[in-house]
Design an enzyme around this catalytic site. Structure first.
Site, PDB file in Angstrom:
ATOM      1  N   GLU A 187      45.117  40.805   5.022  1.00 47.02           N
ATOM      2  CA  GLU A 187      45.051  39.639   6.117  1.00 47.02           C
ATOM      3  C   GLU A 187      44.032  39.422   6.630  1.00 47.02           C
ATOM      4  OE1 GLU A 187      47.690  40.433   9.599  1.00 47.02           O
ATOM      5  OE2 GLU A 187      49.397  41.312   8.257  1.00 47.02           O
ATOM      6  N   GLU A 228      49.875  47.743   9.585  1.00 44.28           N
ATOM      7  CA  GLU A 228      49.117  48.045  10.913  1.00 44.28           C
ATOM      8  C   GLU A 228      49.971  49.043  11.584  1.00 44.28           C
ATOM      9  OE1 GLU A 228      48.386  44.402  12.948  1.00 44.28           O
ATOM     10  OE2 GLU A 228      46.877  43.709  11.211  1.00 44.28           O
TER      11      GLU A 228
HETATM   12  C1  BGP Z   1      48.405  41.130  12.604  1.00 48.58           C
HETATM   13  C2  BGP Z   1      49.704  41.338  12.232  1.00 48.58           C
HETATM   14  C3  BGP Z   1      50.742  40.000  11.835  1.00 48.58           C
HETATM   15  C4  BGP Z   1      50.071  38.761  12.620  1.00 48.58           C
HETATM   16  C5  BGP Z   1      48.654  38.647  12.734  1.00 48.58           C
HETATM   17  C6  BGP Z   1      48.025  37.620  13.925  1.00 48.58           C
HETATM   18  O1  BGP Z   1      48.014  41.981  13.394  1.00 48.58           O
HETATM   19  O2  BGP Z   1      49.932  42.055  11.048  1.00 48.58           O
HETATM   20  O3  BGP Z   1      51.920  40.186  12.217  1.00 48.58           O
HETATM   21  O4  BGP Z   1      50.953  38.479  13.679  1.00 48.58           O
HETATM   22  O5  BGP Z   1      48.194  39.772  13.297  1.00 48.58           O
HETATM   23  O6  BGP Z   1      47.964  38.137  15.042  1.00 48.58           O
HETATM   24  P1  BGP Z   1      48.886  37.382  16.098  1.00 48.58           P
HETATM   25  O7  BGP Z   1      50.073  37.286  15.604  1.00 48.58           O
HETATM   26  O8  BGP Z   1      48.935  38.512  17.238  1.00 48.58           O
HETATM   27  O9  BGP Z   1      48.053  36.349  16.441  1.00 48.58           O
END
Ligand code: BGP
Length: 463
Positions: free
Chosen positions: A367, A166
């Site tokens: 993801e 990301e």
């Molecule tokens: C994505 C990232 C992860 C993870 C996930 C969940 O953006 O790659 O690292 O954290 O989101 O989001 P958050 O942790 O902000 O709830």
């Protein structure tokens, strides 16, 4: 079984070094380690990355749990701040080399394919302080040295590499919307950072192709968060707003990674506004010649755009919002814990977009998942969490993905965020995402109902 997936499909989950390992024996501080040290109150319940889910100490037991829930592939990351002792000289920390080799050996021993990412928001803070971090092309070159070292040290064990997770979130978090240290609001710098991260990825890919890894069957990609931009209406002004959001938020990385160049429509607007990045013909040639072997796509939520209804206030300088406003669609289905819209159909739209606009390059869902607060309330008498909502969420997304695959999109896997509840940046452990729960007080890990479900999905290659 209603939905069968292609042979060899990756059923797995994704996490990262900084969110799981804990800061044990680390040579340097990342921007997040540093931010937590100076401002712990910025993090939910003041919980920082110091212990995370204790993967540094628990990796053998953790990987056994991942095996138990049937995962055939897992992504994590190597931390620059752990591996490299001297950031300028690129010398390694021997204990870190031992640790990462042991982790990779354990994955392989359990028959789990390790997918290794090289940057997950964990820039060494020293490089921000000294050079301005990703604003600097010197930092780009230091990153490429670090990546090259990883290929040399771990290329015998790793076949699937990822340059960045990301990268757009780095630009957004650090330079636009204040959720990553240094929390600046500076659109001009954000544009340069977008360019520099694309350059860093392309240069790392070039280094990979010159290394033994490529010759021995390895491949390299990038993981992008795509938030498809949907216009509020058919009105031309809304369509135009959504098209700019699509260019800025998605195509600014998707095009360089898969086509070798930036969207012309974006370059034109940025140039007219005087915020186009500094580039050289040599750098642009590197970007052109080093597109990815495969794409990882993180999908959580769409972006709904409308034409601006208020005048853009340029007191804080140029921002992408000059060309759109976020549209809060009435009746949108929301995940209230994270404030993200749930719109599974976008995964189909992404599949078709990759098929039609990115040369149908091989890709996987890197993801997707659902963060839920207070999951302990769903723990049953037998002691495991009944997260049926997560199973439903996954089924819905997988159904749309399946449709995209049926229609010819070249998708080879699905990774959920995340295998074991892990530390989520500013939100720390507020929302839990895992197939496996962590009790923070004891570090006891228990498989949730969704983990058992995933075991069956993986065994049957569908559901
Ligand atoms: C994505 C990232 C992860 C993870 C996930 C969940 O953006 O790659 O690292 O954290 O989101 O989001 P958050 O942790 O902000 O709830």
């Amino acid at each position: 079984m209603e939905y069968k997936f292609p042979d060899g499909f990756w059923w797995g989950a994704a996490t990262s070094g900084p969110q799981t390992e804990g800061r044990f024996h680390k040579a340097h501080r990342s921007v997040f380690d540093y931010w937590y040290d100076i401002e712990p109150e910025a993090f939910f319940d003041r919980v920082g990355p110091n212990v995370a889910s204790n993967f540094y100490n628990d990796y053998v037991q953790d990987i056994a749990l991942l095996k138990e829930i049937g995962l055939n592939s897992v992504r994590t990351s190597i931390q620059w701040t752990r591996l490299i002792k001297d950031l300028e000289q690129n010398t390694v920390d021997e204990e870190a080399v031992r640790f990462y080799r042991a982790v990779l050996d354990e994955f392989l021993r359990q028959g789990i394919r390790p997918v290794i990412n090289l940057h997950h928001f964990d820039l060494p803070v020293a490089l921000y302080k000294k050079y301005g971090g990703w604003e600097s092309k010197h930092v780009v070159d230091l990153f490429v040295q670090f990546a090259t070292k990883c290929f040399e040290l771990f290329g015998d064990r790793v076949k699937d590499w990822v340059t960045f997770n990301e990268p757009m979130v780095v630009a957004e978090g650090e330079y636009l919307y204040q959720f990553h240290y240094p929390n600046l609001v500076d659109g001009r710098k954000a544009c340069q950072v977008i360019y520099n991260l694309n350059l860093a990825s392309a240069k790392a890919i070039a280094a990979f192709r010159a290394s033994k890894c490529a010759a021995s069957g390895g491949r390299i990609g990038i993981v992008l968060n795509l938030t498809p931009a949907y216009p509020r209406s058919e009105e031309p002004a809304d369509q135009k707003a959504a098209a700019f959001a699509e260019d800025f938020k998605n195509n600014a990385f998707l095009y360089p990674a898969t086509k070798g160049g930036f969207p012309e429509s974006l370059e034109k607007v940025l140039a007219a506004d005087g915020v186009l990045w500094q580039s050289t013909p040599e750098e642009l040639a590197i970007i052109r010649e080093n597109t990815v072997d495969f794409l990882g796509i993180n999908y959580y939520h769409p972006f709904r755009a409308k034409a601006r209804e208020t005048a853009f206030d340029d007191d804080s300088g140029w921002l992408p919002e000059k060309y759109f406003e976020e549209y809060e669609m009435p009746g949108a289905r929301m995940n209230p814990y994270r404030g993200w819209e749930i719109y599974p159909q976008a995964l189909y739209d992404i599949a078709i977009n990759v098929r039609d606009n990115c040369g149908n390059i091989p890709w996987y869902v890197a993801e997707n998942g659902m963060g839920v607060e207070g999951e302990e309330r769903f723990r049953n008498e037998e002691g495991f969490i009944e997260d049926d909502y997560r199973i439903d969420f996954l089924k819905e997304h997988l159904t749309w993905l399946h449709k995209g695959i049926e229609e010819g999109s070249n998708c080879f896997g699905f990774h959920m965020w995340t295998p074991i509840d892990c530390w989520s940046w500013k939100n720390a452990y507020k929302n839990r995402y895992g197939f496996i729960a962590v009790d923070l007080a004891t570090q006891k890990k228990t498989i949730k109902k969704s983990g058992r479900w995933m075991h069956d999905v993986s065994a049957q290659n569908g559901f």
